[in-house]
Write a protein that holds these residues in place. Sequence first.
Motif, short mmCIF file in Angstrom:
data_model
loop_
_atom_site.label_atom_id
_atom_site.label_comp_id
_atom_site.label_asym_id
_atom_site.label_seq_id
_atom_site.Cartn_x
_atom_site.Cartn_y
_atom_site.Cartn_z
N GLU A 170 0.83 -1.20 0.00
CA GLU A 170 0.00 0.00 0.00
C GLU A 170 0.86 1.25 0.00
O GLU A 170 2.03 1.22 0.37
CB GLU A 170 -0.94 0.01 1.21
CG GLU A 170 -2.02 -1.06 1.16
CD GLU A 170 -2.98 -0.97 2.32
OE1 GLU A 170 -4.08 -1.53 2.22
OE2 GLU A 170 -2.62 -0.34 3.36
N SER A 171 0.22 2.38 -0.40
CA SER A 171 0.95 3.66 -0.52
C SER A 171 0.27 4.75 0.30
O SER A 171 -0.95 4.74 0.49
CB SER A 171 1.03 4.12 -1.98
OG SER A 171 1.81 3.25 -2.76
N GLY A 172 1.09 5.69 0.78
CA GLY A 172 0.62 6.92 1.37
C GLY A 172 1.09 8.08 0.52
O GLY A 172 2.06 7.96 -0.25
N TYR A 173 0.40 9.25 0.66
CA TYR A 173 0.67 10.36 -0.25
C TYR A 173 0.80 11.68 0.53
O TYR A 173 0.15 11.87 1.57
CB TYR A 173 -0.46 10.50 -1.28
CG TYR A 173 -0.75 9.23 -2.02
CD1 TYR A 173 -0.04 8.90 -3.18
CD2 TYR A 173 -1.72 8.34 -1.55
CE1 TYR A 173 -0.31 7.72 -3.86
CE2 TYR A 173 -1.99 7.16 -2.23
CZ TYR A 173 -1.29 6.85 -3.38
OH TYR A 173 -1.55 5.68 -4.05
N ALA A 174 1.62 12.57 -0.04
CA ALA A 174 1.74 13.93 0.49
C ALA A 174 1.87 14.89 -0.69
O ALA A 174 2.60 14.61 -1.66
CB ALA A 174 2.95 14.05 1.41
N GLY A 175 1.14 16.01 -0.59
CA GLY A 175 1.24 17.04 -1.62
C GLY A 175 2.28 18.08 -1.24
O GLY A 175 2.41 18.44 -0.07
N VAL A 176 3.01 18.57 -2.22
CA VAL A 176 4.08 19.54 -1.98
C VAL A 176 3.86 20.76 -2.86
O VAL A 176 3.84 20.66 -4.11
CB VAL A 176 5.48 18.94 -2.29
CG1 VAL A 176 6.58 19.97 -1.97
CG2 VAL A 176 5.70 17.65 -1.53
N LEU A 177 3.67 21.92 -2.22
CA LEU A 177 3.66 23.18 -2.96
C LEU A 177 5.11 23.65 -3.10
O LEU A 177 5.80 23.82 -2.10
CB LEU A 177 2.84 24.24 -2.22
CG LEU A 177 2.89 25.65 -2.79
CD1 LEU A 177 2.19 25.71 -4.15
CD2 LEU A 177 2.28 26.67 -1.83
N THR A 178 5.54 23.83 -4.32
CA THR A 178 6.95 24.19 -4.53
C THR A 178 7.18 25.70 -4.53
O THR A 178 8.21 26.19 -4.07
CB THR A 178 7.44 23.60 -5.87
OG1 THR A 178 6.59 24.07 -6.93
CG2 THR A 178 7.44 22.09 -5.82
#
Length: 267
Positions: free
Chosen positions: A196-204
């Motif tokens: 399974e995978s986990g996710y994180a969003g990154v504002l650059t």
Amino acid sequence: MPRTARTPDAAARRGNGRSAARRRTLRIAAAGLTAVAALTLTACGGSGDALKTHDAKHFDPAPQDAKDPAAGNGGTAPSGAGDSDGKGGGSKPSGQPSPEPGGNATGPDAEDTAANSGNGSADTGPHQPCDASRLHLTAAPLTRPVNHLLLEAKNTSGSTCDLYAYPFLRFDDDQAPVASFDDSKPQAVVSLAPGESGYAGVLTSSADGGGAHGHTRTSLSVLLAGRDGQGSSGGAAQVGLPGGSAYIDDSAWVTYWQSDLADATQW
């Protein structure tokens, strides 16, 4: 005129007649007594007698006072009545656990089973924190929202691990990690089963170009948070940037770990 004298023959005939009548009366009386005696013996239970009654059954009436559960309820059996195996329809005595819906009984053994069942797995407690040795980390560009990267952490180990808080990101040799976006904090820790995978969003960088100290970065290192959400778990992982570089300014931030891809890309 002188009274005619009775002859001996006439007197004898009259006497014989009275004797015969007396004997007939005695015979009739004797026959009646015999019949009465026979009926009496028959009523007293002779063999094969149709008048014989069945043996009486013992009658033990239930108490009909205020403490009697059956009193005033039309003869309903008190709680616990039924067959010895509990199939008679009565409820279990007080203190005995009743089955749950679905046929499962409760009690110490059942509670242990329920505690270990979880969602079909016996491992329901806190797991080991995910670290770089358990994960495959990748960064990919997002078209929406703009100026965003998606960080994916896939569990490549053989056991479940937990992703705590948010990833600690450092671009190039920056002294401080990228700030966290606190509005994205989930309600529960993200647990990753194998595969399974986990996710994180990154504002650059800021979409309107208003961010300060913007520079192009060519490297990214990722540290995973420990169970307390502060210290790191294991060493840092080097993650390749899409196209080999990314423009980063002071407005950059990273979301908390999410179990759903859509949750990581909604800000």
